[in-house]
Design a protein around this motif. Structure first.
Motif, PDB file in Angstrom:
ATOM      1  N   GLY B 454     -11.369  20.615  15.061  1.00 44.19           N
ATOM      2  CA  GLY B 454     -12.262  21.045  16.232  1.00 44.19           C
ATOM      3  C   GLY B 454     -13.767  20.836  16.145  1.00 44.19           C
ATOM      4  O   GLY B 454     -14.336  20.288  16.957  1.00 44.19           O
ATOM      5  N   PRO B 455     -14.373  21.194  14.910  1.00 45.98           N
ATOM      6  CA  PRO B 455     -15.897  21.122  14.878  1.00 45.98           C
ATOM      7  C   PRO B 455     -16.330  19.677  15.125  1.00 45.98           C
ATOM      8  O   PRO B 455     -17.678  19.468  15.402  1.00 45.98           O
ATOM      9  CB  PRO B 455     -16.114  21.652  13.588  1.00 45.98           C
ATOM     10  N   VAL B 456     -15.509  18.876  14.556  1.00 44.42           N
ATOM     11  CA  VAL B 456     -16.032  17.386  14.819  1.00 44.42           C
ATOM     12  C   VAL B 456     -15.550  17.084  16.046  1.00 44.42           C
ATOM     13  O   VAL B 456     -16.775  16.304  16.721  1.00 44.42           O
ATOM     14  CB  VAL B 456     -15.112  16.513  14.005  1.00 44.42           C
ATOM     15  N   ILE B 457     -14.693  17.372  16.811  1.00 40.41           N
ATOM     16  CA  ILE B 457     -14.653  16.820  18.284  1.00 40.41           C
ATOM     17  C   ILE B 457     -15.392  17.772  19.317  1.00 40.41           C
ATOM     18  O   ILE B 457     -15.914  17.321  20.579  1.00 40.41           O
ATOM     19  CB  ILE B 457     -13.113  16.710  18.521  1.00 40.41           C
ATOM     20  N   ALA B 458     -15.715  18.954  19.095  1.00 39.08           N
ATOM     21  CA  ALA B 458     -16.117  20.005  19.842  1.00 39.08           C
ATOM     22  C   ALA B 458     -17.558  19.467  20.321  1.00 39.08           C
ATOM     23  O   ALA B 458     -17.665  19.480  21.694  1.00 39.08           O
ATOM     24  CB  ALA B 458     -16.612  21.336  19.023  1.00 39.08           C
ATOM     25  N   ARG B 459     -18.541  18.940  19.615  1.00 41.29           N
ATOM     26  CA  ARG B 459     -19.731  18.652  20.011  1.00 41.29           C
ATOM     27  C   ARG B 459     -19.637  17.324  21.048  1.00 41.29           C
ATOM     28  O   ARG B 459     -20.033  17.658  22.310  1.00 41.29           O
ATOM     29  CB  ARG B 459     -20.492  18.146  18.929  1.00 41.29           C
ATOM     30  N   PRO B 460     -19.220  16.186  20.783  1.00 44.75           N
ATOM     31  CA  PRO B 460     -19.176  15.291  21.816  1.00 44.75           C
ATOM     32  C   PRO B 460     -18.144  15.648  23.010  1.00 44.75           C
ATOM     33  O   PRO B 460     -18.759  15.199  24.070  1.00 44.75           O
ATOM     34  CB  PRO B 460     -18.353  14.093  21.006  1.00 44.75           C
ATOM     35  N   THR B 461     -17.252  16.455  22.999  1.00 45.88           N
ATOM     36  CA  THR B 461     -16.358  16.654  23.872  1.00 45.88           C
ATOM     37  C   THR B 461     -17.144  17.456  24.815  1.00 45.88           C
ATOM     38  O   THR B 461     -17.052  17.349  26.117  1.00 45.88           O
ATOM     39  CB  THR B 461     -15.048  17.363  23.501  1.00 45.88           C
ATOM     40  N   THR B 462     -17.579  18.652  24.336  1.00 41.81           N
ATOM     41  CA  THR B 462     -18.238  19.677  25.177  1.00 41.81           C
ATOM     42  C   THR B 462     -19.328  18.891  25.872  1.00 41.81           C
ATOM     43  O   THR B 462     -19.750  19.268  27.008  1.00 41.81           O
ATOM     44  CB  THR B 462     -18.559  21.055  24.552  1.00 41.81           C
ATOM     45  N   ARG B 463     -20.290  18.058  25.138  1.00 45.08           N
ATOM     46  CA  ARG B 463     -21.394  17.627  25.511  1.00 45.08           C
ATOM     47  C   ARG B 463     -21.060  16.622  26.934  1.00 45.08           C
ATOM     48  O   ARG B 463     -21.682  16.825  28.119  1.00 45.08           O
ATOM     49  CB  ARG B 463     -21.880  16.864  24.694  1.00 45.08           C
ATOM     50  N   LEU B 464     -19.822  16.093  26.744  1.00 46.43           N
ATOM     51  CA  LEU B 464     -19.343  15.169  27.833  1.00 46.43           C
ATOM     52  C   LEU B 464     -18.958  15.813  28.914  1.00 46.43           C
ATOM     53  O   LEU B 464     -19.399  15.696  30.176  1.00 46.43           O
ATOM     54  CB  LEU B 464     -18.350  14.352  27.338  1.00 46.43           C
ATOM     55  N   LEU B 465     -18.341  17.109  28.673  1.00 50.95           N
ATOM     56  CA  LEU B 465     -17.793  17.975  29.565  1.00 50.95           C
ATOM     57  C   LEU B 465     -18.744  18.619  30.392  1.00 50.95           C
ATOM     58  O   LEU B 465     -18.572  18.913  31.578  1.00 50.95           O
ATOM     59  CB  LEU B 465     -16.781  19.029  28.934  1.00 50.95           C
ATOM     60  N   ALA B 484     -23.568  26.139  24.238  1.00 52.17           N
ATOM     61  CA  ALA B 484     -22.122  26.027  23.888  1.00 52.17           C
ATOM     62  C   ALA B 484     -21.710  25.045  22.888  1.00 52.17           C
ATOM     63  O   ALA B 484     -20.581  25.222  22.239  1.00 52.17           O
ATOM     64  CB  ALA B 484     -21.543  25.454  25.229  1.00 52.17           C
ATOM     65  N   ILE B 485     -22.791  24.375  22.706  1.00 52.38           N
ATOM     66  CA  ILE B 485     -22.466  23.448  21.460  1.00 52.38           C
ATOM     67  C   ILE B 485     -23.260  23.386  20.179  1.00 52.38           C
ATOM     68  O   ILE B 485     -23.317  22.883  19.263  1.00 52.38           O
ATOM     69  CB  ILE B 485     -22.655  21.892  22.037  1.00 52.38           C
ATOM     70  N   ARG B 486     -24.081  24.657  20.270  1.00 49.00           N
ATOM     71  CA  ARG B 486     -24.976  24.650  19.286  1.00 49.00           C
ATOM     72  C   ARG B 486     -24.565  24.948  18.140  1.00 49.00           C
ATOM     73  O   ARG B 486     -24.968  24.882  16.839  1.00 49.00           O
ATOM     74  CB  ARG B 486     -26.292  25.599  19.541  1.00 49.00           C
ATOM     75  N   ASN B 487     -23.114  25.650  18.036  1.00 50.44           N
ATOM     76  CA  ASN B 487     -22.635  25.849  16.466  1.00 50.44           C
ATOM     77  C   ASN B 487     -21.299  25.532  16.652  1.00 50.44           C
ATOM     78  O   ASN B 487     -20.167  26.173  17.393  1.00 50.44           O
ATOM     79  CB  ASN B 487     -22.632  27.447  16.393  1.00 50.44           C
ATOM     80  N   PRO B 488     -20.805  24.238  16.673  1.00 48.31           N
ATOM     81  CA  PRO B 488     -19.503  23.609  16.706  1.00 48.31           C
ATOM     82  C   PRO B 488     -18.505  24.256  16.198  1.00 48.31           C
ATOM     83  O   PRO B 488     -17.316  24.474  16.787  1.00 48.31           O
ATOM     84  CB  PRO B 488     -19.640  22.196  16.163  1.00 48.31           C
ATOM     85  N   LYS B 489     -18.846  24.821  14.793  1.00 48.89           N
ATOM     86  CA  LYS B 489     -17.696  25.514  14.133  1.00 48.89           C
ATOM     87  C   LYS B 489     -17.092  26.701  15.047  1.00 48.89           C
ATOM     88  O   LYS B 489     -15.876  26.853  15.379  1.00 48.89           O
ATOM     89  CB  LYS B 489     -18.068  26.043  12.883  1.00 48.89           C
ATOM     90  N   ARG B 490     -18.145  27.445  15.762  1.00 48.70           N
ATOM     91  CA  ARG B 490     -18.018  28.498  16.323  1.00 48.70           C
ATOM     92  C   ARG B 490     -17.182  28.236  17.693  1.00 48.70           C
ATOM     93  O   ARG B 490     -16.143  28.793  17.960  1.00 48.70           O
ATOM     94  CB  ARG B 490     -19.059  29.451  16.567  1.00 48.70           C
ATOM     95  N   THR B 491     -17.710  27.307  18.455  1.00 52.15           N
ATOM     96  CA  THR B 491     -17.109  26.868  19.581  1.00 52.15           C
ATOM     97  C   THR B 491     -15.693  26.439  19.238  1.00 52.15           C
ATOM     98  O   THR B 491     -14.714  26.875  20.293  1.00 52.15           O
ATOM     99  CB  THR B 491     -18.092  25.664  20.070  1.00 52.15           C
ATOM    100  N   ALA B 492     -15.536  25.569  18.435  1.00 48.90           N
ATOM    101  CA  ALA B 492     -14.192  25.099  17.947  1.00 48.90           C
ATOM    102  C   ALA B 492     -13.015  26.103  17.728  1.00 48.90           C
ATOM    103  O   ALA B 492     -12.095  26.101  18.361  1.00 48.90           O
ATOM    104  CB  ALA B 492     -14.263  23.997  17.051  1.00 48.90           C
ATOM    105  N   SER B 493     -13.482  27.378  16.998  1.00 47.24           N
ATOM    106  CA  SER B 493     -12.527  28.065  16.693  1.00 47.24           C
ATOM    107  C   SER B 493     -12.307  29.151  17.882  1.00 47.24           C
ATOM    108  O   SER B 493     -11.230  29.510  18.100  1.00 47.24           O
ATOM    109  CB  SER B 493     -12.724  28.845  15.457  1.00 47.24           C
ATOM    110  N   THR B 494     -13.279  29.324  18.683  1.00 50.69           N
ATOM    111  CA  THR B 494     -13.004  30.029  19.943  1.00 50.69           C
ATOM    112  C   THR B 494     -12.355  29.482  20.906  1.00 50.69           C
ATOM    113  O   THR B 494     -11.342  29.980  21.286  1.00 50.69           O
ATOM    114  CB  THR B 494     -14.491  30.263  20.599  1.00 50.69           C
TER     115      THR B 494
END
Lengths: 256, 845
Positions: B454-465, B484-494
């Motif tokens: 999650g944390p790895v894909i969260a940043r590029p994906t949410t940025r694109l989204l 939404a992407i400032r803390n990828p770990k948090r975004t990912a697990s949420t």
């Protein structure tokens, strides 16, 4: 405009039209035995195009005065005006818009939004208003603070001094009627602090900007055109064309 | 140190409330399921023991066939046996029970019940000790043309004592006078079934059981044990007939009901476990964030001399208290949830009998322990991490976390996903219980693996989204995206929490659409008929064969075949044996005969699908031993066909099924018109014939397909409803993360408000941040769900699931709903953020 100019007190100027003023401003925290009068009937004005410093020992009410005039806090009694606008009559929304459109802020620390780039931070108030920034003015401000090559950086990638310069640039960019600076150099080393102060003074001299600065540092106060001294919530003195030594002397008397 | 733990709990109670809520909901569903099945089980047990309380022995055919639905079928007995039993000296009373299909028609002309709910007809039992029914109004049925209804059926039929209603059975529809209302023991009716009671000879005629009874109940003389009674009776029983004690019959019925209940229990518990799994992410996330926010405080504790162990114990202590408290509340709230579940299942046609509420300490304890253990185990990782905070970290700013990219994470995540994929594939290839375990474990691994990645894909994906946001919403959109992407770990697990629920929703949505289009394709290919008369009954009942006979007489009708159904078993496995008019069946529907001749199939012959031919190693001309309720019938394989959707796996001629299972009725009637017939005219004539068959529905192929998809949709909606809880928990998680993040950003919010951000703009920023996280989690879930669905279609392609369909409109709708849910989740945190006092916020430490 040079950022490294040494302090050079200007000649005393006659009182001009006011950018903001307080009339009988009183602020009381708590009640009964625990009542604290942070401001006790303060009446004062801040002239347009001048650099005013507010000084006083801690607990003197200098920050409270600034917060109230800047529309961040409300008074228990009395009135404050920005231009001809009485802040006490404004609603929350109008106060917010007033801060956005007519006032600029520089805080001691944590001035910038960490997720925005330096440029985005500078244009934040203009962006929030949904307006296009005045590109020419913006370029001038950016050039003046010497950040042209750091505009894409996030605050965490900037030094403390650079961060404060961005903050000042933000305050200037929207061409506010008045800028309030709360201990803007409190967290900086003396060299970076001197740069910021010189830059603010030049903004007043050359761009006609009005700045009000709260500080406890006599050296910082020496950059201003006029110093108001507060003690126990009252204005106890003022000094035109201050120097650091004179301010220090005056403060010592206040402390006694 | 314990005092510090308690203080900390007190100080963070609003933050922990949401975690507690996630635990409460998951444990609540679990406890609710257990309470419901305990209650239903106890109610039914009591009911059954009540029914047989005074029955000393039950006589029945020894052979039986298991329907695979927790019910066994037996051949009827000769009525004369009743008189013979009465000659046994120890027998005080004996009477035959008769059971069959009978369905009431309401005064408005609508069939009552049907669908998945059984429609029972019974003969009235005059021996009071043997009769489970109690007359509550009017009188018992005592002759031709009289019927007694259960109160609920009477209400649905709009009939009261004295009214006349139409009754559908294996005979032609007929008018009956309602002479009374009767309850089944203490409840209106068992399991949502409708009950019609007739005088015994009337019932025998209606159910095609002249001179026969289904079972015989016996009352022995006072003081005789049931075992002695059974022994005494045994002497007069012919071969193939057995006697069991009333107690044994009670135990048997209770056991078979518990087995059926077990399915419901497992089904519901699966959703409770999904909810708890989702809850794990919320618990993990909350503890991680709280601990991060407290790192300064923890460092201070360490600096003044607390050992690492003490810090760890303190943090775990917090999770112990929260886990225990929330689990207890959840388990107790299960009582209310049980009632809600019962109402919800009732709404989907699954009516469960309940009498009061049964609360077993064991069930509550199971729920509490599950919730408690999960909470503590999940909290261990954040606690251990926090206990490693060095004492000197007391002055660290928690701003932007960029530590999300690590090779270990990528490798680990991919490995877990790979493990999951392997299990999925193995599970899909396996049979029965192994399949469920393999698929379940595989899915679990995939979800966990994606969560790790999650944390790895969260940043590029949410940025694109979120790319359009800054363009659409200006600076607030930009801030929303960055937050939404400032803390990828948090975004990912949420987002991962939402991903699970949505993944399952996506999976069943895609699967259902594929099933639907596969069925459509097969029906399109195979059905050449013009009209299908459908009874809408699945379990039992349908039309009297009279209807098909009448329809075949209509001008313009070329061919007619009824379709019936009997329960059989081969090699101990349930087999659903269909029957048709085989001489014309191929003119109406094409099962794609590959060997032999379907048209000439006679009594004692059966046609089988290629799948079953392979599974049971059968070839044309072989004999298959098919067990029916009436006994084992050796059937010769007379044809083998390819398509097992139109007629199932086993197909006989009506004459053949009549020989082994008399009295079966047509579930459907397939009709083909002559080429020169005026379809509208023919339909009009047939409508006239079916007028008295209230359960008949005339459908062309398109309408038939629609009614099939309506059935699938109903099941789909039930699963959606049960998955809703997992999704609600995930939304609570989003709200919680937002609230905690906002708390962390107080100073930043103060700054934004100071330089002129309006409350509305601030609310909008948080709302969009929430939408980005919600849509991200949803898309992730839909991708996984679609892949699962695709894999299932690939695996089951040979079993008729041959078309993979992506229900785009439905998936888009899910994304839109997710966006809306994101808005909902942001309401409270955004409101609270917008109410922050600007000055206090700026001055927050």
């Amino acid at each position: 405009m040079s950022l490294t100019e040494t302090p050079n007190p200007p000649a005393s100027a006659p009182p001009g039209p006011l950018a903001a003023r307080a009339e009988g401003a009183t602020k009381i925290y708590g009640s009964g035995d625990t009542e604290v009068r942070a401001l006790d009937g303060v009446t004062c004005g801040f002239e347009k195009g001048r650099f005013t410093a507010i000084m006083g020992p801690s607990g003197s009410g200098k920050s409270t005065l600034m917060h109230c005039v800047a529309g961040l806090d409300d008074l228990t009694s009395g009135q404050v005006f920005v231009g001809d606008t009485a802040l006490g009559e404004l609603g929350e929304r109008q106060l917010t818009q007033l801060r956005r459109d007519r006032i600029g802020f520089v805080f001691q620390a944590f001035n910038l939004v960490p997720t925005l780039t330096a440029l985005e931070n500078i244009t934040l108030p203009v962006d929030l208003a949904g307006r296009k920034p005045d590109q020419e003015h913006l370029d001038e401000v950016v050039r003046a603070v010497g950040l042209a090559n750091r505009l894409d950086h996030r605050p965490s990638e900037l030094s403390g001094g650079q961060q404060q310069r961005v903050a000042v640039a933000r305050a200037l960019a929207a061409r506010p009627e008045i800028i309030f600076a709360d201990e803007p150099t409190g967290n900086l080393d003396s060299r970076a602090g001197a740069e910021i102060l010189a830059f603010m003074r030049n903004a007043v001299r050359e761009l006609g900007q009005t700045i009000v600065m709260v500080t406890h540092d006599p050296v910082a106060a020496a950059y201003s055109d006029r110093v108001l001294f507060l003690a126990d919530g009252k204005i106890v003195d003022e000094m035109a064309d201050p120097t650091a030594d004179r301010v220090l002397d005056r403060l010592k008397q206040l402390g006694d | 140190m314990w005092r510090a733990t308690l203080r900390s709990l007190g100080a963070h109670k609003s933050r922990l409330a949401m975690t507690a809520l996630a635990i409460i909901l998951g444990v609540g569903l679990m406890s609710g399921t257990l309470v419901l099945t305990d209650t239903v089980g106890r109610t039914f047990d009591d009911l059954v023991s009540d029914i047989y309380a005074e029955t000393d022995a039950v006589i029945r055919s020894a052979d039986s066939v298991d329907t695979g639905f927790g019910e066994t079928l037996r051949a009827p007995l000769d009525e004369a046996l009743v008189d013979e039993l009465l000659t046994v000296g120890d027998v005080v009373a004996a009477e035959g029970f008769v059971q069959g299909f009978a369905q009431a028609v309401s005064v408005e002309g609508e069939a009552v019940g049907g669908g998945f709910a059984p429609t029972f007809g019974f003969g009235w039992i005059t021996v009071e000790q043997l009769n489970p029914f109690v007359i509550v109004d009017g009188a018992p049925p005592s002759g031709p043309g009289e019927v007694v209804l259960d109160p609920s059926t009477a209400e649905e039929a709009g009939a009261t004592v004295g009214d006349t209603i139409t009754v559908l059975s294996s005979q032609e529809p007929a008018e009956f006078e309602v002479v009374g209302l009767a309850r089944f023991g203490t409840i209106d009716r068992p399991g949502g079934a409708s009950v019609l009671l007739f005088d015994l000879p009337v019932a025998q005629t209606l159910f095609d059981l002249e001179g026969q009874v289904s079972e015989i109940g016996v009352v022995a003389v006072d003081g005789m044990t049931q075992d002695d009674a059974v022994a005494a009776i045994g002497k007069v029983l012919p071969d193939g007939v057995e006697a069991i004690t009333g107690e044994a019959k009670t135990a048997e019925d209770q056991q078979s009901f518990q087995q059926a209940l077990g399915f419901i229990n497992t089904f519901l518990l699966a959703f409770a476990l999904v909810a708890l799994f989702v809850g794990c992410f919320i618990i993990y996330n909350t503890f991680t964030i709280i601990v991060a926010q407290r790192s300064r405080e923890l460092a201070l504790l360490r600096a003044i001399g607390a050992s690492r162990r003490q810090v760890l114990a303190s943090l775990l202590g917090e999770s112990v208290l929260v886990g225990l408290g929330a689990s207890v509340i959840g388990a107790l709230s299960g009582v209310g949830i049980a009632l809600g579940l019962k109402a919800m299942l009732g709404g989907f046609g699954v009516e469960l009998p309940t009498n009061g509420v049964v609360i077993l300490p064991g069930s509550l304890l199971t729920a509490v322990l599950t919730g408690f253990v999960i909470t503590v185990v999940v909290a261990v990782a954040p606690a251990v991490k926090a206990s490693r905070v060095p004492p000197l970290a007391a002055l660290r700013d928690v701003a932007i976390d960029r530590s999300s990219m690590s090779v270990a994470r990528v490798v680990g995540g991919l490995l877990v996903i790979g493990l999951g994929a392997l299990n999925l594939v193995a599970g899909l290839a396996a049979e029965g219980g192994n399949a469920a375990v393999g698929v379940g474990f595989g899915a679990l691994c995939v979800f966990i693996g994606v969560a790790v990645l999650g944390p790895v894909i969260a940043r590029p994906t949410t940025r694109l989204l979120a790319w359009p946001l800054p363009r659409l919403r200006g600076v607030t959109g930009n801030l929303a995206r960055e937050n939404a992407i400032r803390n990828p770990k948090r975004t990912a697990s949420t987002a991962a929490a939402l991903m699970i629920g949505v993944g399952l929703v996506g999976f069943i949505t895609v699967t259902a659409a594929s099933v639907q289009s596969s069925i459509d394709k097969i029906l399109d290919d195979a059905v050449t008929g013009d009209l299908i008369i459908s009874s809408g009954n699945f379990g039992m009942g349908g039309f009297s064969p009279e209807l098909a006979a009448q329809v075949s007489e209509v001008d313009g009708v070329d061919a007619v075949s009824g379709f019936r159904f009997a329960f059989g078993s081969v090699d101990g496995q349930p087999a659903f044996v269909g029957s048709a008019n085989v001489d014309v069946f191929e003119d109406i529907a094409d099962p794609e005969v590959v060997e032999g001749d379907l048209r000439s199939l006679g009594v004692g012959e059966i046609a089988i699908s290629t799948g079953k031919a392979e599974a049971h190693d059968l070839a044309l001309g072989d004999t298959v031993e098919m067990s029916f309720a009436s006994g084992v019938a050796p059937l010769t394989v007379g044809a083998i066909f390819e398509n097992d959707i139109v007629a199932g796996d086993w197909l006989m001629d009506h004459s053949g099924i009549e020989a082994v299972e008399p009295g079966t009725v047509d579930l459907q009637v397939f009709v083909r018109f002559t080429d020169d017939a005026d379809a509208d005219e023919v339909v009009a004539v047939i409508e006239g014939l079916t007028a008295s068959y209230a359960n008949a529905e005339l459908q062309d192929l398109t309408e038939y397909k629609e009614s099939q998809s309506a059935m699938i949709d109903q099941l789909l909606n039930l699963i959606y409803a049960l998955l809703l809880l997992a999704i609600v928990i995930a939304l609570v998680g989003i709200a919680n993360t937002l609230a905690l993040s906002i708390h962390e950003r107080t100073r930043e919010l103060g700054l934004l408000r100071a330089v002129g951000m309006t409350r509305k703009q601030l609310t909008s920023t948080i709302r969009w941040e929430s939408v980005v996280i919600a849509v991200y989690g949803t898309l992730l879930g839909l991708v996984i769900g679609t892949v699962f669905g695709w894999a299932l279609v690939q695996a089951l392609g040979s079993e008729g699931l041959e078309v993979f369909t992506l229900p785009v409109a439905r998936l888009v709708l899910i994304v839109l709903i997710a966006a809306g849910a994101g808005v909902l989740a942001s309401l409270l945190p955004a409101w609270r953020a917008s109410r922050l006092d600007v000055l206090d916020a700026i001055q927050t430490e």
